[in-house]
Scaffold this motif. Structure first.
Motif, PDB file in Angstrom:
ATOM      1  N   LEU A 112       0.989  -1.192  -0.035  1.00 52.52           N
ATOM      2  CA  LEU A 112      -0.030   0.039  -0.044  1.00 52.52           C
ATOM      3  C   LEU A 112       0.958   1.246   0.023  1.00 52.52           C
ATOM      4  CD1 LEU A 112      -3.049  -1.099   2.304  1.00 52.52           C
ATOM      5  CD2 LEU A 112      -2.949  -0.867  -0.224  1.00 52.52           C
ATOM      6  N   ARG A 147      -7.900   2.806   6.040  1.00 50.63           N
ATOM      7  CA  ARG A 147      -7.307   3.727   6.807  1.00 50.63           C
ATOM      8  C   ARG A 147      -5.953   4.193   6.061  1.00 50.63           C
ATOM      9  NH1 ARG A 147      -6.111   6.259  11.750  1.00 50.63           N
ATOM     10  NH2 ARG A 147      -3.973   6.258  12.063  1.00 50.63           N
ATOM     11  N   ALA A 148      -5.111   3.030   5.411  1.00 48.74           N
ATOM     12  CA  ALA A 148      -3.977   3.512   4.924  1.00 48.74           C
ATOM     13  C   ALA A 148      -4.083   4.561   3.881  1.00 48.74           C
ATOM     14  CB  ALA A 148      -3.457   2.253   4.267  1.00 48.74           C
ATOM     15  N   VAL A 150      -4.781  10.559  13.808  1.00 46.92           N
ATOM     16  CA  VAL A 150      -3.587  10.894  12.822  1.00 46.92           C
ATOM     17  C   VAL A 150      -2.855  12.055  13.310  1.00 46.92           C
ATOM     18  CG1 VAL A 150      -4.857   9.934  10.830  1.00 46.92           C
ATOM     19  CG2 VAL A 150      -5.438  12.049  11.760  1.00 46.92           C
ATOM     20  N   HIS A 172       1.028  12.087  12.096  1.00 49.66           N
ATOM     21  CA  HIS A 172       1.032  12.549  10.722  1.00 49.66           C
ATOM     22  C   HIS A 172       1.120  14.023  10.666  1.00 49.66           C
ATOM     23  CE1 HIS A 172      -0.424   8.400   9.142  1.00 49.66           C
ATOM     24  NE2 HIS A 172      -0.666   8.249  10.381  1.00 49.66           N
ATOM     25  N   LYS A 220       5.680   8.625  19.714  1.00 46.78           N
ATOM     26  CA  LYS A 220       5.218   7.387  19.928  1.00 46.78           C
ATOM     27  C   LYS A 220       5.366   6.790  18.426  1.00 46.78           C
ATOM     28  CE  LYS A 220       0.634   4.873  20.916  1.00 46.78           C
ATOM     29  NZ  LYS A 220      -0.653   5.153  21.073  1.00 46.78           N
ATOM     30  N   VAL A 221       5.803   5.273  18.389  1.00 46.15           N
ATOM     31  CA  VAL A 221       6.042   4.733  17.062  1.00 46.15           C
ATOM     32  C   VAL A 221       4.784   4.642  16.378  1.00 46.15           C
ATOM     33  CG1 VAL A 221       6.980   2.592  16.176  1.00 46.15           C
ATOM     34  CG2 VAL A 221       8.174   3.519  18.288  1.00 46.15           C
ATOM     35  N   GLY A 234       2.349   4.159   9.787  1.00 41.33           N
ATOM     36  CA  GLY A 234       1.977   4.952   8.862  1.00 41.33           C
ATOM     37  C   GLY A 234       2.376   6.369   9.050  1.00 41.33           C
ATOM     38  N   GLU A 241       9.397  -1.436  11.097  1.00 39.67           N
ATOM     39  CA  GLU A 241       8.734  -2.662  10.673  1.00 39.67           C
ATOM     40  C   GLU A 241       9.608  -3.001   9.175  1.00 39.67           C
ATOM     41  OE1 GLU A 241       7.421  -1.011  12.935  1.00 39.67           O
ATOM     42  OE2 GLU A 241       5.996  -2.330  13.883  1.00 39.67           O
ATOM     43  N   THR A 258       1.096  -6.817  16.521  1.00 42.04           N
ATOM     44  CA  THR A 258      -0.302  -6.762  17.093  1.00 42.04           C
ATOM     45  C   THR A 258      -1.372  -7.250  16.064  1.00 42.04           C
ATOM     46  OG1 THR A 258      -2.102  -5.037  17.431  1.00 42.04           O
ATOM     47  CG2 THR A 258      -0.561  -4.256  16.125  1.00 42.04           C
ATOM     48  N   ASP A 259      -0.613  -7.428  14.740  1.00 40.56           N
ATOM     49  CA  ASP A 259      -1.584  -7.946  13.617  1.00 40.56           C
ATOM     50  C   ASP A 259      -1.410  -9.449  13.638  1.00 40.56           C
ATOM     51  OD1 ASP A 259      -2.339  -5.487  12.662  1.00 40.56           O
ATOM     52  OD2 ASP A 259      -0.882  -5.650  10.997  1.00 40.56           O
ATOM     53  N   ILE A 274      -0.677  -1.966  21.716  1.00 44.60           N
ATOM     54  CA  ILE A 274      -0.651  -1.202  20.593  1.00 44.60           C
ATOM     55  C   ILE A 274      -1.988  -0.463  20.368  1.00 44.60           C
ATOM     56  CG2 ILE A 274      -0.350  -0.845  17.970  1.00 44.60           C
ATOM     57  CD1 ILE A 274       2.332  -1.603  19.607  1.00 44.60           C
ATOM     58  N   ARG A 280      -8.581  -4.084  20.879  1.00 40.33           N
ATOM     59  CA  ARG A 280      -8.408  -5.110  19.809  1.00 40.33           C
ATOM     60  C   ARG A 280      -8.644  -6.554  20.481  1.00 40.33           C
ATOM     61  NH1 ARG A 280      -3.675  -5.179  15.136  1.00 40.33           N
ATOM     62  NH2 ARG A 280      -5.245  -5.712  13.722  1.00 40.33           N
TER      63      ARG A 280
HETATM   64  C1  UD1 Z   1      -0.150   0.109  10.484  1.00 40.89           C
HETATM   65  C2  UD1 Z   1      -0.595  -1.372   9.828  1.00 40.89           C
HETATM   66  C3  UD1 Z   1      -1.579  -2.038  10.807  1.00 40.89           C
HETATM   67  C4  UD1 Z   1      -0.980  -2.315  12.244  1.00 40.89           C
HETATM   68  C5  UD1 Z   1      -0.042  -1.181  12.721  1.00 40.89           C
HETATM   69  C6  UD1 Z   1       0.705  -1.566  14.074  1.00 40.89           C
HETATM   70  C7  UD1 Z   1      -0.696  -0.639   7.610  1.00 40.89           C
HETATM   71  C8  UD1 Z   1      -1.494  -0.383   6.370  1.00 40.89           C
HETATM   72  N1  UD1 Z   1      -1.460  -0.919   8.692  1.00 40.89           N
HETATM   73  O1  UD1 Z   1      -1.326   0.586  10.922  1.00 40.89           O
HETATM   74  O2  UD1 Z   1      -1.935  -3.581  10.226  1.00 40.89           O
HETATM   75  O3  UD1 Z   1      -1.684  -2.934  12.923  1.00 40.89           O
HETATM   76  O4  UD1 Z   1       0.722  -0.602  12.020  1.00 40.89           O
HETATM   77  O5  UD1 Z   1       1.696  -2.395  13.648  1.00 40.89           O
HETATM   78  O6  UD1 Z   1       0.675  -0.765   7.400  1.00 40.89           O
HETATM   79  N2  UD1 Z   1      -1.113   6.648  16.693  1.00 40.89           N
HETATM   80  C9  UD1 Z   1      -1.380   7.859  17.042  1.00 40.89           C
HETATM   81  N3  UD1 Z   1      -1.343   9.003  16.161  1.00 40.89           N
HETATM   82  C10 UD1 Z   1      -1.030   8.905  15.052  1.00 40.89           C
HETATM   83  C11 UD1 Z   1      -0.915   7.607  14.482  1.00 40.89           C
HETATM   84  C12 UD1 Z   1      -0.996   6.484  15.215  1.00 40.89           C
HETATM   85  O7  UD1 Z   1      -1.697   7.953  18.309  1.00 40.89           O
HETATM   86  O8  UD1 Z   1      -1.050   9.819  14.261  1.00 40.89           O
HETATM   87  C13 UD1 Z   1      -1.333   5.454  17.428  1.00 40.89           C
HETATM   88  C14 UD1 Z   1      -2.473   4.483  17.059  1.00 40.89           C
HETATM   89  O9  UD1 Z   1      -3.694   4.776  17.598  1.00 40.89           O
HETATM   90  C15 UD1 Z   1      -1.649   2.915  17.809  1.00 40.89           C
HETATM   91  C16 UD1 Z   1      -0.187   3.253  17.521  1.00 40.89           C
HETATM   92  O10 UD1 Z   1       0.018   4.806  17.548  1.00 40.89           O
HETATM   93  O11 UD1 Z   1      -2.001   3.134  19.036  1.00 40.89           O
HETATM   94  C17 UD1 Z   1       0.327   2.450  16.461  1.00 40.89           C
HETATM   95  O12 UD1 Z   1      -0.541   2.850  15.153  1.00 40.89           O
HETATM   96  P1  UD1 Z   1       0.476   2.917  13.697  1.00 40.89           P
HETATM   97  O13 UD1 Z   1       1.663   2.127  13.895  1.00 40.89           O
HETATM   98  O14 UD1 Z   1       0.271   4.403  13.309  1.00 40.89           O
HETATM   99  O15 UD1 Z   1      -0.616   2.036  12.957  1.00 40.89           O
HETATM  100  P2  UD1 Z   1      -1.047   2.216  11.161  1.00 40.89           P
HETATM  101  O16 UD1 Z   1       0.056   2.754  10.509  1.00 40.89           O
HETATM  102  O17 UD1 Z   1      -2.435   2.770  11.275  1.00 40.89           O
END
Ligand code: UD1
Length: 427
Positions: A26, A100-101, A131, A134, A169-170, A173, A197, A313-314, A336, A340
């Motif tokens: 993606l 969401r991606a 987000v 981001h 926070k890690v 996306g 990752e 987590t996946d 994470i 869930r």
């Molecule tokens: C990606 C994966 C998803 C996986 C996740 C964690 C893709 C398309 N999806 O999702 O399958 O479960 O990584 O490995 O690759 N957070 C914030 N603020 C933000 C962004 C994230 O607080 O702006 C938090 C989230 O709520 C969560 C944590 O950070 O608690 C990790 O999320 P993130 O790594 O961003 O997950 P995704 O990229 O959405």
């Protein structure tokens, strides 16, 4: 709506080819928006999320063509993406809410066009998923971003500037969004506490093939030099570690013996470590790796999800399904995502004994599971119910299979080829 019917109790033996990783494909597809040169992606899985991404990219002006990979579709699809011109800087709610991606287009649109309007993804089945990271990262690079009418409205009239940004926070996306934005920004961007990752590494390798100098790949500090133009590039999507881990758990559940072709054991070391303690054997082979549990019981083990290289987590839901049949108890802690554990009530309908306390679930192994009608709630939860169905006595029918189709390519065919009694019921 399609359903999947499983008659449990069959051993799994044979081989399964691991597809390209959805979560790598993606962002790689989105990276094509940065460049006016073609990007060729090989080993792209055939999944609903990939079709959704094609739809999103096409409405931004990306030309996408698809061809069968080498050896036909067994080696995935080859996509050629070319973005001569961005024709729309808006990512509409109708597409973003499905996946969401989609928010990954924010950074590239902003970097290339100086503006972007991207729908907020909204809540989803596994928690709030904000987000803010981001947005904060792009602001550090000079963007102005307002939220209006459910959309992020972003502007960078003078272009994005390289910056140093430390993620509080890690986030996978947010790291990907900023890596892509930084590739077209003026100057150098340093991202600290970046996600590590394998999908991040895959994106970095593709951006490097497109001509972007990046250092620190695979570490928590990425340094990206912005460029003004890109090269034509070809990249093969990394094999799906979540799919490989899922099948490893299915094999463990059924005391089977299966070779996962193209699977990369080094990408699931934390998972293999946990499964070894549970009584499962892994062996690297020339074509991937072999997983088997031919004798001995499955033991309960504790697991905590963490960013890579920790336990993903996946794979948490699949691990829980496996632990429902282990000897002893297992504590599964999800750090994470909140909410869930949607698969727990469905697993309980099959006879699992699981107690949730805050972010932990205590799983007490039971001697048998019973087939039932169950409902998929999200992508990974749905496959955990399929794993439970493989072990359950009698028939399990999995409803809302569209969740599964977002992320698992031909699951029923791959499992049936190894001896499972599983079929898709159309309609
Ligand atoms: C990606 C994966 C998803 C996986 C996740 C964690 C893709 C398309 N999806 O999702 O399958 O479960 O990584 O490995 O690759 N957070 C914030 N603020 C933000 C962004 C994230 O607080 O702006 C938090 C989230 O709520 C969560 C944590 O950070 O608690 C990790 O999320 P993130 O790594 O961003 O997950 P995704 O990229 O959405």
């Amino acid at each position: 709506m399609d359903r999947i019917r499983i008659n449990g109790g069959r051993q799994l033996k044979g081989e399964i080819r691991i597809s390209g990783a959805k979560n790598a494909a993606l962002p790689l597809m989105v990276a094509a928006m940065l460049s006016d040169k073609p990007l060729v992606l090989k080993n792209v899985p055939r999944l609903a999320d990939i079709s959704t991404m094609i739809q999103l990219l096409q409405q931004h002006g990306v030309e996408v063509s698809a061809a069968p990979g080498e050896n036909g579709h067994s080696r995935g699809t080859t996509l050629t993406l070319k973005t001569a011109k961005i024709t729309s800087t808006t990512a509409p709610y109708d597409i973003v809410r499905k996946m969401r991606a989609s928010v990954l287009v924010l950074g590239p649109l902003l970097a290339r066009e100086g503006r972007a309007k991207v729908s907020l993804p909204g809540g989803c089945a596994i928690g709030a998923r904000p987000v803010d990271l981001h947005i904060a990262g792009l602001k550090a690079m000079g963007a102005e971003i307002d939220i209006d009418g459910g959309y992020m409205e972003a502007r960078a009239p003078k272009g994005l500037k390289g910056a140093r940004f430390t993620f509080p926070k890690v986030s996978v996306g947010a790291t990907e969004n900023l890596m892509m934005a930084a590739s077209l920004a003026k100057g150098t961007t340093v991202l600290d506490n970046a996600a590590r990752e394998p999908e991040i590494t895959d994106l970095a390798e593709c951006l490097m093939a497109m001509g972007v100098p990046i250092s620190g790949v695979g570490t928590e500090t990425l340094t990206i030099e912005g460029v003004e133009s890109f090269r034509e590039a070809t990249h093969s999507v990394v094999p799906d570690r979540i799919e490989a881990g899922t099948y490893a758990m299915a094999v463990a559940m059924m005391a089977g013996d299966v070779e996962l072709l193209g699977g990369r054991l080094e990408l699931i070391e934390s998972v293999a470590g946990v499964l070894r303690s549970a009584g499962v054997t892994f062996e690297p082979t020339e074509r991937g790796f072999r997983v088997h549990r031919t004798n001995g019981a499955l033991h309960g083990v504790d697991v905590m999800t963490e960013p890579y290289p920790g336990f993903p987590t996946d794979l948490q839901a699949q691990m829980m399904a496996l632990m429902t049949r282990a000897e002893g108890a297992s504590m599964i802690t999800e750090t994470i995502f909140e909410s869930r554990f949607m698969h727990v009530p469905e697993l309980a309908r099959m006879g699992a004994n699981v107690t949730i306390h805050h972010e932990s679930a205590l799983v007490r192994g039971v001697p048998k599971l019973r087939g039932a009608e169950v409902m998929a709630t999200d992508l990974r939860a749905s496959v955990s119910l399929a794993i439970a169905g493989l072990a359950a006595e009698g028939q399990t029918t999995l409803h809302r299979v569209y969740h599964l189709d977002r992320g698992f390519e031909r699951l029923e065919e791959k499992l049936a080829a190894c001896g499972a009694d599983i079929e898709r019921l159309k309609g």
